[in-house]
Design a protein around this motif. Sequence first.
Motif, PDB file in Angstrom:
ATOM      1  N   GLU A 132     -56.390  24.114  19.670  1.00  0.00           N
ATOM      2  CA  GLU A 132     -57.534  24.084  20.832  1.00  0.00           C
ATOM      3  C   GLU A 132     -58.579  23.350  20.113  1.00  0.00           C
ATOM      4  O   GLU A 132     -58.973  22.536  20.877  1.00  0.00           O
ATOM      5  N   ARG A 177     -70.492  18.856  26.173  1.00  0.00           N
ATOM      6  CA  ARG A 177     -69.249  18.457  25.586  1.00  0.00           C
ATOM      7  C   ARG A 177     -69.337  18.236  24.078  1.00  0.00           C
ATOM      8  O   ARG A 177     -68.291  18.081  23.577  1.00  0.00           O
ATOM      9  N   TRP A 210     -60.271  19.496  21.167  1.00  0.00           N
ATOM     10  CA  TRP A 210     -61.633  19.150  21.207  1.00  0.00           C
ATOM     11  C   TRP A 210     -62.119  17.903  20.546  1.00  0.00           C
ATOM     12  O   TRP A 210     -62.520  17.006  20.810  1.00  0.00           O
ATOM     13  N   ILE A 249     -68.835  23.157  20.440  1.00  0.00           N
ATOM     14  CA  ILE A 249     -67.724  24.044  20.782  1.00  0.00           C
ATOM     15  C   ILE A 249     -67.915  25.494  19.899  1.00  0.00           C
ATOM     16  O   ILE A 249     -68.507  25.198  18.791  1.00  0.00           O
ATOM     17  N   ARG A 289     -61.144  14.777  22.057  1.00  0.00           N
ATOM     18  CA  ARG A 289     -61.850  14.435  23.143  1.00  0.00           C
ATOM     19  C   ARG A 289     -63.215  13.473  22.601  1.00  0.00           C
ATOM     20  O   ARG A 289     -63.563  12.695  23.283  1.00  0.00           O
ATOM     21  N   ASP A 291     -68.243  26.246  25.582  1.00  0.00           N
ATOM     22  CA  ASP A 291     -67.006  26.671  25.554  1.00  0.00           C
ATOM     23  C   ASP A 291     -66.229  26.988  24.273  1.00  0.00           C
ATOM     24  O   ASP A 291     -66.861  26.801  23.142  1.00  0.00           O
TER      25      ASP A 291
END
Length: 709
Positions: free
Chosen positions: A93, A330, A97, A333, A100, A86
């Motif tokens: 942004e 996940r 992340w 990034i 998260r 991603d």
Amino acid sequence: MSIPAKIRVRRDELVSAIEDARDLYYQKDNPTISDIEYDTLFKELQGIEADYPELVTADSPTQSVGGEVAENFSEFTHPSRMWSLDNVFDFDELDTWFARVGNHNFLCELKIDGLAINAVYRNGQLETVATRGSGSVGENVMSNVEYMTCIPQKLKAPKGTKMPELLEVRGEVYFSLAEFDQINLEVTATGRTAFANPRNAAAGTLRQRIDKRIEAAAEAKSETSRTKATEELERAKSAMSRLGLIVHGIGVHDGLEITAQSHAYELLKAWGLPTSERVKVVKSAQEVKDYIDYFGEHRSDIEHDIDGVVIKVDSLGEQRELGFTARAPRWAIAYKYPPTVVRTRLIDIGVQVGRTGRVTPRAQVEPVLVAGSTVSFATLHNGFEVARKGVLLGDMIFLRKAGDVIPEILGPVVELRDGSERPFVMPTKCPECGSTLAPEKEDDKDVRCPNTRSCPAQLRGRLEHLGSRAVLDIEGLGEKAARALLEDNVIEDEGDLFSLTAQDLRTSDFFVIKGEERKIAKNAELLLEQLQLAKSKPLWRIISALSIRHIGPPTAQAIARALPDMTSLRNSSADELAQIEGIGQTIGNSVAEWFGEKWHSDIVDKWASAGVRMHDDVVESGPQILAGLTVVVTGTLEGFSREGAAEAITSRGGKSASSVSKNTDFVVVGPGAGSKAAKAEELGRPILDEAGFVVLINDGPEAARQYLG
Ligand SMILES: [Zn+2]
């Protein structure tokens, strides 16, 4: 809720535009839109799908990663899936992340603009090389492997360890920027569309079957087709051998315990695979951002193109806990930098005449935003360069802007021509003075305006050069002032400059206050004051101000050291000058030829009678206490300008260098110093602060070493 018809129509348009772009990108390796245009389409589609989830279909481009297998190669099912990442485009942004995933050690690495591959090794022996393809199934390009010098065929386990029976290594094949430019010139020279980025060039190179080309060359029926096929084969082999590789991951690794991503990299390196020196494990989100900022600023210093930074949770245990979405892990990034390549239209090509008469074409393009600034012009070195790039006026082109350098044209998008494009013709006459342009020597690529004495463009260029910071540093003598002095006939040429009076300047509107009785303005006062100051500057600056070909400030310094007197310089022969250290025959010839021209020696005479310095007192240059030493100054110093610091070094016989190497004797570091300070530390070179620098220039290297303790 019903979906408005125009939304449905737009959605369909976007899907087909994205699919077309993907087809050109992945199958033909030759996109005709830029990455930024692709990202914009993709984001718009994602936006529509977010507003109207019923429009999301299983085959929507947002649900797949693109890159299905081309027919040329056999399919290869990766033993374990190759994920895509991603993307985030800004720190907001990125913070989402971080929130998260929570706190971890993060591994940061550069995202190379290349092609992802999977190399499968069995007991250390290379078995398959495949492209990523869809992530599950790629193309088996093993038949090319003997030409890919970048991939090791055999891995070696360090003593006491064992290679895993089955090992998947993930990496990126890429072209360095230098190779990319070369490959693009080879492509545009044959009238094809340039590769928009190194990744497409790498993909286009890797995804051609060398074995098929060997067959074609062997089976060619005629001499001509054999020659052509052989040439193509050689080109393909040569390009393939120039591919580089950096590995950045492990897939299946039978019977091997790996604790962290960084641990995997250590193993890869130990086995003899090429890893990046720039990988860094950091402990906080802030350090990740520092890494991103640092490489964002130094992007153009890296030998290959990067399009971002990849951030991975370092611990493999923590990676497993975070797991995967349908599309991507996940725990990783990609932070994307703004693209450096955009597509725009070439409107026209004009020519500029420089201070030495060199004529360079300059491309005017439709203004376009690239890497944070709007670009309207691009450079083309000479008329041949226009032909080599294969561009026509009116073409859509790919344009690249890297760092602070002037943007350059990569090449045309041939598919988008409509027949209205016209070839550029290099003018035969100087646009400013009408003289017939010609190369100086027969095999010169550059053409020049021969009217050196009075071509307005050359005169203007010489005045600006003379006023510039590196030469006489005359504030008030910039482009506009130079233009006014010449166009209003205040001076005939630079010979008149130092005898200028307020009376003279009053004749030009540029130098008087509007509406009053031609009272001279502030800019005129400043110019006169600065000219007065400039007269007594060191001789090397005066020599630089003469615009003698090949004589920049460092050469002028070498000349003034050996011959601190204008008359001696003027009376020296080319051979005598060539004997001076740091001066060769070319420069010797250039100086002697220059003084041989009457109007040139007139300039020097006029300057002398206006009181311009014509010799240096030997005392002033001081004892040569830094002779033989190389000193690098980086960052800002309070008591010295950059030029001032350099002058302090060279006037004492030292060399002022711009980059740190193991041969650097001292590195002077002021606030704001960047990578040079780090490099100095890495190489263990002595580092001085400003006070230490003052000790060095006053008392020499021994005292400076004592100062360091
Ligand atoms: Zn001219």
